[in-house]
Design a protein around this motif. Structure first.
Motif, PDB file in Angstrom:
ATOM      1  N   ILE A  50       0.870  -1.187   0.075  1.00 40.37           N
ATOM      2  CA  ILE A  50       0.062  -0.011  -0.072  1.00 40.37           C
ATOM      3  C   ILE A  50       1.002   1.355   0.273  1.00 40.37           C
ATOM      4  O   ILE A  50       0.631   2.043  -0.810  1.00 40.37           O
ATOM      5  CB  ILE A  50      -0.828  -0.135   1.144  1.00 40.37           C
ATOM      6  N   LEU A  51       1.878   1.232   1.034  1.00 46.73           N
ATOM      7  CA  LEU A  51       2.597   2.464   0.984  1.00 46.73           C
ATOM      8  C   LEU A  51       3.569   2.672  -0.181  1.00 46.73           C
ATOM      9  O   LEU A  51       3.570   3.643  -0.952  1.00 46.73           O
ATOM     10  CB  LEU A  51       3.650   2.361   2.223  1.00 46.73           C
ATOM     11  N   SER A 108       4.610   5.742  -5.347  1.00 46.40           N
ATOM     12  CA  SER A 108       4.828   5.735  -6.815  1.00 46.40           C
ATOM     13  C   SER A 108       4.076   6.498  -7.374  1.00 46.40           C
ATOM     14  O   SER A 108       3.998   7.150  -8.412  1.00 46.40           O
ATOM     15  CB  SER A 108       5.134   4.291  -7.178  1.00 46.40           C
ATOM     16  N   LEU A 109       2.400   6.222  -7.182  1.00 49.68           N
ATOM     17  CA  LEU A 109       1.489   6.580  -7.882  1.00 49.68           C
ATOM     18  C   LEU A 109       1.308   8.198  -7.449  1.00 49.68           C
ATOM     19  O   LEU A 109       0.660   8.944  -8.185  1.00 49.68           O
ATOM     20  CB  LEU A 109       0.119   5.975  -7.619  1.00 49.68           C
ATOM     21  N   SER A 110       1.767   8.417  -6.391  1.00 47.79           N
ATOM     22  CA  SER A 110       1.677   9.856  -6.129  1.00 47.79           C
ATOM     23  C   SER A 110       2.703  10.869  -6.959  1.00 47.79           C
ATOM     24  O   SER A 110       2.416  11.934  -7.435  1.00 47.79           O
ATOM     25  CB  SER A 110       2.273  10.287  -4.642  1.00 47.79           C
ATOM     26  N   PHE A 111       3.804  10.010  -7.311  1.00 50.11           N
ATOM     27  CA  PHE A 111       4.937  10.726  -8.298  1.00 50.11           C
ATOM     28  C   PHE A 111       4.062  10.742  -9.668  1.00 50.11           C
ATOM     29  O   PHE A 111       4.329  11.749 -10.359  1.00 50.11           O
ATOM     30  CB  PHE A 111       6.312   9.893  -8.515  1.00 50.11           C
ATOM     31  N   ALA A 165      -4.770  -4.416  -2.020  1.00 54.63           N
ATOM     32  CA  ALA A 165      -3.706  -3.484  -1.482  1.00 54.63           C
ATOM     33  C   ALA A 165      -3.287  -2.218  -2.461  1.00 54.63           C
ATOM     34  O   ALA A 165      -3.004  -1.381  -2.025  1.00 54.63           O
ATOM     35  CB  ALA A 165      -2.653  -4.554  -1.434  1.00 54.63           C
ATOM     36  N   ALA A 166      -3.232  -2.818  -3.735  1.00 59.10           N
ATOM     37  CA  ALA A 166      -2.923  -1.410  -4.703  1.00 59.10           C
ATOM     38  C   ALA A 166      -4.069  -0.514  -4.845  1.00 59.10           C
ATOM     39  O   ALA A 166      -3.560   0.434  -5.108  1.00 59.10           O
ATOM     40  CB  ALA A 166      -2.750  -2.143  -6.200  1.00 59.10           C
ATOM     41  N   LEU A 167      -5.243  -0.913  -4.755  1.00 53.96           N
ATOM     42  CA  LEU A 167      -6.243   0.283  -4.843  1.00 53.96           C
ATOM     43  C   LEU A 167      -6.257   1.038  -3.730  1.00 53.96           C
ATOM     44  O   LEU A 167      -6.574   2.209  -3.824  1.00 53.96           O
ATOM     45  CB  LEU A 167      -7.618  -0.874  -5.127  1.00 53.96           C
ATOM     46  N   ILE A 168      -6.078   0.588  -2.395  1.00 60.53           N
ATOM     47  CA  ILE A 168      -5.961   1.261  -1.408  1.00 60.53           C
ATOM     48  C   ILE A 168      -4.660   2.567  -1.377  1.00 60.53           C
ATOM     49  O   ILE A 168      -5.013   3.593  -1.244  1.00 60.53           O
ATOM     50  CB  ILE A 168      -5.557   0.526  -0.239  1.00 60.53           C
ATOM     51  N   GLY A 169      -3.622   1.866  -1.943  1.00 62.60           N
ATOM     52  CA  GLY A 169      -2.494   2.752  -2.246  1.00 62.60           C
ATOM     53  C   GLY A 169      -2.888   3.836  -3.299  1.00 62.60           C
ATOM     54  O   GLY A 169      -2.570   5.047  -3.110  1.00 62.60           O
ATOM     55  N   ALA A 170      -3.559   3.425  -4.293  1.00 57.11           N
ATOM     56  CA  ALA A 170      -4.008   4.270  -5.422  1.00 57.11           C
ATOM     57  C   ALA A 170      -5.092   5.290  -4.811  1.00 57.11           C
ATOM     58  O   ALA A 170      -5.083   6.502  -5.395  1.00 57.11           O
ATOM     59  CB  ALA A 170      -4.704   3.584  -6.529  1.00 57.11           C
ATOM     60  N   ALA A 171      -5.827   4.904  -4.061  1.00 59.69           N
ATOM     61  CA  ALA A 171      -6.829   5.940  -3.521  1.00 59.69           C
ATOM     62  C   ALA A 171      -6.147   6.900  -2.709  1.00 59.69           C
ATOM     63  O   ALA A 171      -6.436   8.011  -2.572  1.00 59.69           O
ATOM     64  CB  ALA A 171      -7.936   5.114  -2.675  1.00 59.69           C
ATOM     65  N   MET A 172      -5.224   6.444  -1.874  1.00 58.05           N
ATOM     66  CA  MET A 172      -4.360   7.470  -0.930  1.00 58.05           C
ATOM     67  C   MET A 172      -3.723   8.368  -1.978  1.00 58.05           C
ATOM     68  O   MET A 172      -3.618   9.660  -1.622  1.00 58.05           O
ATOM     69  CB  MET A 172      -3.505   6.760  -0.238  1.00 58.05           C
ATOM     70  N   ALA A 173      -3.190   7.897  -3.208  1.00 60.19           N
ATOM     71  CA  ALA A 173      -2.281   8.778  -3.932  1.00 60.19           C
ATOM     72  C   ALA A 173      -3.315   9.640  -4.746  1.00 60.19           C
ATOM     73  O   ALA A 173      -2.944  10.762  -4.998  1.00 60.19           O
ATOM     74  CB  ALA A 173      -1.555   7.957  -4.944  1.00 60.19           C
ATOM     75  N   SER A 174      -4.552   9.157  -5.038  1.00 63.55           N
ATOM     76  CA  SER A 174      -5.491  10.050  -5.515  1.00 63.55           C
ATOM     77  C   SER A 174      -5.942  11.162  -4.628  1.00 63.55           C
ATOM     78  O   SER A 174      -6.085  12.452  -5.208  1.00 63.55           O
ATOM     79  CB  SER A 174      -6.762   9.203  -5.784  1.00 63.55           C
ATOM     80  N   VAL A 175      -6.236  10.949  -3.485  1.00 65.46           N
ATOM     81  CA  VAL A 175      -6.368  12.018  -2.303  1.00 65.46           C
ATOM     82  C   VAL A 175      -5.185  13.093  -2.238  1.00 65.46           C
ATOM     83  O   VAL A 175      -5.479  14.372  -2.184  1.00 65.46           O
ATOM     84  CB  VAL A 175      -6.792  11.445  -0.964  1.00 65.46           C
ATOM     85  N   LEU A 197      -4.702   6.682 -12.178  1.00 63.29           N
ATOM     86  CA  LEU A 197      -4.096   6.270 -11.247  1.00 63.29           C
ATOM     87  C   LEU A 197      -4.708   4.838 -10.778  1.00 63.29           C
ATOM     88  O   LEU A 197      -3.846   4.230 -10.301  1.00 63.29           O
ATOM     89  CB  LEU A 197      -3.859   7.309  -9.900  1.00 63.29           C
ATOM     90  N   LEU A 198      -5.979   4.930 -10.612  1.00 61.84           N
ATOM     91  CA  LEU A 198      -6.733   3.751 -10.116  1.00 61.84           C
ATOM     92  C   LEU A 198      -6.525   2.502 -11.219  1.00 61.84           C
ATOM     93  O   LEU A 198      -6.629   1.400 -10.802  1.00 61.84           O
ATOM     94  CB  LEU A 198      -8.275   4.137 -10.144  1.00 61.84           C
TER      95      LEU A 198
END
Length: 304
Positions: free
Chosen positions: A25-26, A31-34, A236-246, A282-283
């Motif tokens: 997730i982290l 990575s998706l935040s970048f 797990a990847a979707l949770i990380g992507a959701a955090m990056a989206s926010v 991102l998602l």
């Protein structure tokens, strides 16, 4: 019944490998935040190009006593030369390219200079005679700068014809470099996320090899056995992507849309609404990478 079973097995696997799932997730979030940052930079570059390119001016700087250009060999611009330049700006030939123009005297140039460098000691040492007069020309089509440049360059009294787009191109080049760097870092981090997802699925498959063996014996289908493992990586990847989206939306809305807009009101900035264009991407990236990584791992370590 099947859905309840798949979800139960999925969350059971997440609980067993919680530390690895948190790592996925982290890493996915970073990575998706970048990736989101690179997307915001590109949106901002396009926004600024559309905003500034319609407002850039061509500056026709006139000769001063200290000008070194060949057209200024006779010294500072004369009244006759200034009038000839203005007549050409008003002529039908130039009117096809010139939308409007303003004359800026040396005194006006000094006032602008002192305003721009009010916090510097330079503002007290520069005099009006050191600054050139100029005509500030707005073009109908900014892409036709070369035509206006050829028209006025070399005229007696004209020192240089400057296009403000040259300065903007330097800025946009730097922003593009920053965007490429962000994408490069994102790619490295995404590779790390793929490896972590593969490791998580492999550990989960290994820890549940007894259950999967029993499921084979009772005739469970290949899809039924593999879906819980696949769902672990995707969730797990979707949770990380959701955090990056926010995070991407927050940067666009609060930092760019609110703070930068207040600091530089004369510049067109993107907003949180523009960031919504990036979030689906991102998602999708998260789901595709997690699904592909999980499927490849399952084919190797969970043969059904």
């Amino acid at each position: 019944m099947r859905l309840a079973f798949i979800l139960g097995e999925t969350f059971s696997g997440i609980r067993r490998n919680l530390s690895m799932v948190v790592s996925v997730i982290l890493v996915t979030f970073i990575s998706l935040s970048f990736v989101g940052t690179a997307g915001l930079l590109q949106l901002q570059i396009n926004q600024m190009k559309g905003y500034w390119y319609d407002r850039v001016e061509v500056a026709i700087f006139l000769c001063t006593e200290t000008s070194g250009a060949a057209s200024c060999a006779a010294g500072a611009v004369t009244d006759e030369q200034r009038t000839a330049i203005q007549d050409l700006l008003d002529s039908p030939t130039a009117s096809a390219y010139v939308d409007s123009y303003e004359y800026e005297s040396q005194e006006m140039a000094l006032d602008i200079f002192r305003e721009q460098f009010s916090n510097s000691t330079m503002s007290d040492t520069v005099t009006a005679e050191q600054l050139p007069e100029s005509f500030r020309v707005a073009l109908i089509n900014p892409e036709q700068y070369e035509v206006v440049n050829e028209m006025f360059s070399g005229m007696p009294g004209v020192e240089v014809v400057s296009d403000q787009r040259e300065l903007l191109e330097t800025l946009f080049t730097l922003m593009n470099i920053a965007s490429v760097v962000a994408v490069a870092v994102a790619v490295v981090m995404l590779v790390c996320a793929i490896l972590l997802i593969a490791t998580t699925i492999r550990l989960s498959a290994f820890s549940r090899r007894r259950e999967t063996g029993i499921m084979r014996l009772v005739g469970a289908s290949k899809t039924m056995i593999q879906l819980p493992f696949l769902a672990e990586g995707v969730i797990a990847a979707l949770i990380g992507a959701a955090m990056a989206s926010v995070a991407t939306w927050a940067v666009a809305h609060f930092f760019v849309g609110d703070w930068l807009t207040q600091q530089y009101p004369g510049t067109g900035f993107i907003s949180g609404v523009d960031a919504l264009l990036i979030i689906p991407l991102l998602l999708i990236i998260a789901v595709v990478l997690a699904a592909v990584s999980s499927m490849l791992t399952l084919r190797r370590y969970l043969r059904v």
